[in-house]
Write a protein that holds these residues in place. Structure first.
Motif, PDB file in Angstrom:
ATOM      1  N   LYS A 205      -2.113 -15.773  -6.040  1.00 45.78           N
ATOM      2  CA  LYS A 205      -2.186 -14.629  -6.882  1.00 45.78           C
ATOM      3  C   LYS A 205      -3.213 -14.959  -7.915  1.00 45.78           C
ATOM      4  CE  LYS A 205       1.796 -13.970  -4.891  1.00 45.78           C
ATOM      5  NZ  LYS A 205       1.288 -13.857  -3.225  1.00 45.78           N
ATOM      6  N   ASP A 206      -4.237 -15.591  -7.973  1.00 42.67           N
ATOM      7  CA  ASP A 206      -5.228 -15.416  -8.856  1.00 42.67           C
ATOM      8  C   ASP A 206      -6.445 -15.228  -8.377  1.00 42.67           C
ATOM      9  OD1 ASP A 206      -4.758 -18.464  -7.595  1.00 42.67           O
ATOM     10  OD2 ASP A 206      -7.581 -18.853  -8.230  1.00 42.67           O
ATOM     11  N   PHE A 207      -6.471 -14.885  -7.277  1.00 43.88           N
ATOM     12  CA  PHE A 207      -7.893 -13.939  -6.757  1.00 43.88           C
ATOM     13  C   PHE A 207      -8.196 -13.322  -7.154  1.00 43.88           C
ATOM     14  CE2 PHE A 207     -10.929 -13.346  -3.022  1.00 43.88           C
ATOM     15  CZ  PHE A 207     -11.707 -14.508  -3.212  1.00 43.88           C
ATOM     16  N   ALA A 208      -9.346 -12.727  -7.087  1.00 51.40           N
ATOM     17  CA  ALA A 208      -9.319 -10.962  -7.143  1.00 51.40           C
ATOM     18  C   ALA A 208     -10.793 -10.754  -5.968  1.00 51.40           C
ATOM     19  CB  ALA A 208     -10.009 -10.522  -7.484  1.00 51.40           C
ATOM     20  N   TYR A 209     -10.679  -9.676  -4.847  1.00 49.55           N
ATOM     21  CA  TYR A 209     -12.564  -8.960  -4.626  1.00 49.55           C
ATOM     22  C   TYR A 209     -12.732  -8.070  -4.911  1.00 49.55           C
ATOM     23  CZ  TYR A 209     -14.619  -7.792  -0.302  1.00 49.55           C
ATOM     24  OH  TYR A 209     -15.417  -7.255   0.605  1.00 49.55           O
ATOM     25  N   ILE A 210     -14.186  -7.977  -5.953  1.00 52.44           N
ATOM     26  CA  ILE A 210     -14.190  -6.292  -5.812  1.00 52.44           C
ATOM     27  C   ILE A 210     -15.504  -6.684  -4.543  1.00 52.44           C
ATOM     28  CG2 ILE A 210     -13.373  -6.529  -8.272  1.00 52.44           C
ATOM     29  CD1 ILE A 210     -15.682  -7.988  -9.574  1.00 52.44           C
TER      30      ILE A 210
ATOM     31  N   PRO B 219     -13.439  -2.864   2.211  1.00 51.73           N
ATOM     32  CA  PRO B 219     -13.241  -3.367   3.848  1.00 51.73           C
ATOM     33  C   PRO B 219     -12.381  -2.109   4.456  1.00 51.73           C
ATOM     34  CG  PRO B 219     -11.740  -4.035   2.336  1.00 51.73           C
ATOM     35  CD  PRO B 219     -12.408  -3.418   1.639  1.00 51.73           C
ATOM     36  N   ASP B 220     -11.863  -3.247   5.471  1.00 52.29           N
ATOM     37  CA  ASP B 220     -11.043  -2.277   6.819  1.00 52.29           C
ATOM     38  C   ASP B 220     -10.110  -1.574   6.460  1.00 52.29           C
ATOM     39  OD1 ASP B 220     -13.521  -1.722   8.172  1.00 52.29           O
ATOM     40  OD2 ASP B 220     -13.414  -3.081   9.477  1.00 52.29           O
ATOM     41  N   CYS B 221      -9.352  -2.820   5.544  1.00 49.75           N
ATOM     42  CA  CYS B 221      -7.863  -3.497   5.130  1.00 49.75           C
ATOM     43  C   CYS B 221      -7.398  -2.770   3.956  1.00 49.75           C
ATOM     44  CB  CYS B 221      -7.652  -4.902   5.160  1.00 49.75           C
ATOM     45  SG  CYS B 221      -8.479  -5.942   4.359  1.00 49.75           S
ATOM     46  N   LYS B 222      -8.475  -1.844   3.949  1.00 50.71           N
ATOM     47  CA  LYS B 222      -8.647  -1.078   2.090  1.00 50.71           C
ATOM     48  C   LYS B 222      -7.034  -0.854   2.054  1.00 50.71           C
ATOM     49  CE  LYS B 222     -10.209   3.409   2.586  1.00 50.71           C
ATOM     50  NZ  LYS B 222     -10.589   3.654   3.841  1.00 50.71           N
TER      51      LYS B 222
ATOM     52  N   PHE C 179     -13.221  -1.226  -5.550  1.00 50.65           N
ATOM     53  CA  PHE C 179     -14.259  -1.131  -4.549  1.00 50.65           C
ATOM     54  C   PHE C 179     -14.287   0.324  -4.780  1.00 50.65           C
ATOM     55  CE2 PHE C 179     -10.342  -2.597  -2.190  1.00 50.65           C
ATOM     56  CZ  PHE C 179     -10.863  -3.993  -1.703  1.00 50.65           C
ATOM     57  N   THR C 180     -15.994   0.383  -4.367  1.00 49.03           N
ATOM     58  CA  THR C 180     -16.551   1.815  -4.696  1.00 49.03           C
ATOM     59  C   THR C 180     -16.403   2.951  -4.157  1.00 49.03           C
ATOM     60  OG1 THR C 180     -18.626   0.901  -3.676  1.00 49.03           O
ATOM     61  CG2 THR C 180     -18.476   1.186  -6.065  1.00 49.03           C
ATOM     62  N   PRO C 181     -15.933   4.071  -4.430  1.00 48.66           N
ATOM     63  CA  PRO C 181     -15.267   5.075  -3.266  1.00 48.66           C
ATOM     64  C   PRO C 181     -15.861   5.053  -2.039  1.00 48.66           C
ATOM     65  CG  PRO C 181     -15.674   5.947  -6.066  1.00 48.66           C
ATOM     66  CD  PRO C 181     -16.213   4.884  -5.785  1.00 48.66           C
ATOM     67  N   LYS C 182     -17.998   4.801  -2.275  1.00 48.10           N
ATOM     68  CA  LYS C 182     -18.551   5.419  -1.076  1.00 48.10           C
ATOM     69  C   LYS C 182     -19.522   3.968  -1.383  1.00 48.10           C
ATOM     70  CE  LYS C 182     -21.399   9.073   0.717  1.00 48.10           C
ATOM     71  NZ  LYS C 182     -20.121   9.270   2.226  1.00 48.10           N
ATOM     72  N   LYS C 183     -20.394   3.336  -0.647  1.00 44.67           N
ATOM     73  CA  LYS C 183     -21.413   2.973  -1.420  1.00 44.67           C
ATOM     74  C   LYS C 183     -22.540   3.036  -1.937  1.00 44.67           C
ATOM     75  CE  LYS C 183     -25.264  -0.026   1.960  1.00 44.67           C
ATOM     76  NZ  LYS C 183     -25.369  -0.020   3.051  1.00 44.67           N
ATOM     77  N   MET C 184     -22.846   2.094  -3.500  1.00 44.94           N
ATOM     78  CA  MET C 184     -23.181   2.464  -4.788  1.00 44.94           C
ATOM     79  C   MET C 184     -24.980   2.312  -4.868  1.00 44.94           C
ATOM     80  SD  MET C 184     -21.881   5.698  -5.619  1.00 44.94           S
ATOM     81  CE  MET C 184     -23.111   5.793  -6.955  1.00 44.94           C
TER      82      MET C 184
END
Ligand code: 3PG
Length: 307
Positions: A242-247, A252-255, A268-273
């Motif tokens: 529960k401590d881990f985060a992904y930015i 990802p496909d599993c967004k 996640f950025t809305p578009k690759k920025m």
């Protein structure tokens, strides 16, 4: 007349297009522009009679390459060329190039920008945390990794790197600590920033076991490619820890699943920025145009990425 196509589903800043036009028309060529296309058919129609093309993350598949009957040079204005079918290019005698380093600072600024945004809870008014004193691990010390190191040091972070392809002395000269294994990088650092390319060796390589080595509160920052993440492993890890985060700059496909289950532990950025700045567009776009002219006029194949 030699025709050069800019095919960008995500357009360059206008100043970059103007700069490319100057180079292309200055060489006596014609510039053709296909921007913001949504249909592959538009790309296929646009490539049919061009001699050279500049793309970004646009997919230069075998079908695109084979449809481009006159194509001699294709330049990916950027670093990663996993979107080009290199085998198809080689078979057709087409030179494929990238423009390494030209957009790297933009990507590196986004890495630290996303980290600050996330550390301050998206600026929602609640107390966040600071980056100073935290450890950041740079996974692959290329052009982007090096800029990340410089900026992270400015924040007062302790910077570590792992890259078996770059000499230890070169990395250490930047004031960065070198670790000798990928496992050591992940087990040492509070943040890991990914800068590996997407290829057969790296795809799905960022997996549960590796990420699970990160200390409590570990944060993975991905401005590379979504394909390097083992998404099932990532999901399981986020479930178990529960401590881990992904930015990430690439959702990802599993967004949707991540959004539904792990509120507050991802961004996640809305578009690759990453490379989407005027400076990066100008640098990479104009470099690409010059590479095309030099390749056609002088046979210069610097930055060729296919055999
Ligand atoms: C790169 O590989 O250079 C970056 O991912 C930039 O991609 P973009 O040109 O599609 O923004």
């Amino acid at each position: 007349m030699t025709k050069v196509l800019i095919a960008t589903e995500k357009p360059f800043a206008p100043a970059a297009v103007n700069g490319i036009r100057e180079v292309v028309e200055g060489a006596g060529y014609e510039l053709v522009l296909l921007e913001s296309y949504t249909d592959k058919a538009d790309l296929l129609a646009a490539v049919a009679d061009v001699d050279a093309m500049i793309i970004r993350s646009d997919k230069a598949t075998r079908e695109v390459i084979e449809t481009a009957k006159n194509l001699k040079v294709i330049v990916r204005a950027g670093a990663g060329y996993d979107n080009i079918d290199l085998e198809a290019c080689t078979e057709k005698g087409i030179v494929a190039m990238n423009t390494p380093g030209q957009n790297s600072n933009a990507v590196a600024e986004l890495v630290l920008g996303m980290m600050v945004f996330f550390a301050r809870n998206g600026y929602n008014g609640k107390a966040g945390v600071e980056l100073r004193g935290k450890k950041i691990g740079i996974h692959a010390y290329g052009n982007v990794g090096r800029y990340v190191a410089t900026i992270a040091k400015g924040f007062g972070m302790e910077v570590y790197a792992f890259d078996p392809f770059v000499a230890r002395e070169k990395i250490e000269a930047d004031g960065v600590k070198v670790v000798t294994s990928v496992d050591e990088l992940y087990s040492t650092c509070n943040y890991v920033s990914l800068h590996i390319p997407a290829n057969d060796k790296t795809k799905n390589s960022i997996n549960y076991d590796l990420l699970n080595k990160m200390p409590k509160g570990g944060i993975l920052v991905n401005t590379a490619r979504k394909e390097v993440i083992d998404e099932q492993g990532l999901m399981k890890l986020m479930e178990d820890r529960k401590d881990f985060a992904y930015i990430s700059d690439i959702a990802p496909d599993c967004k949707d699943e991540i959004a539904a289950k792990f509120e507050g532990r991802f961004f996640f950025t809305p578009k690759k920025m990453g490379a989407q700045t005027a400076e990066a567009n100008i640098n990479a776009g104009i470099a690409g145009a010059n590479q095309i002219v030099n390749c056609i006029e002088k046979g210069d194949e610097t930055y060729r990425v296919n055999k």
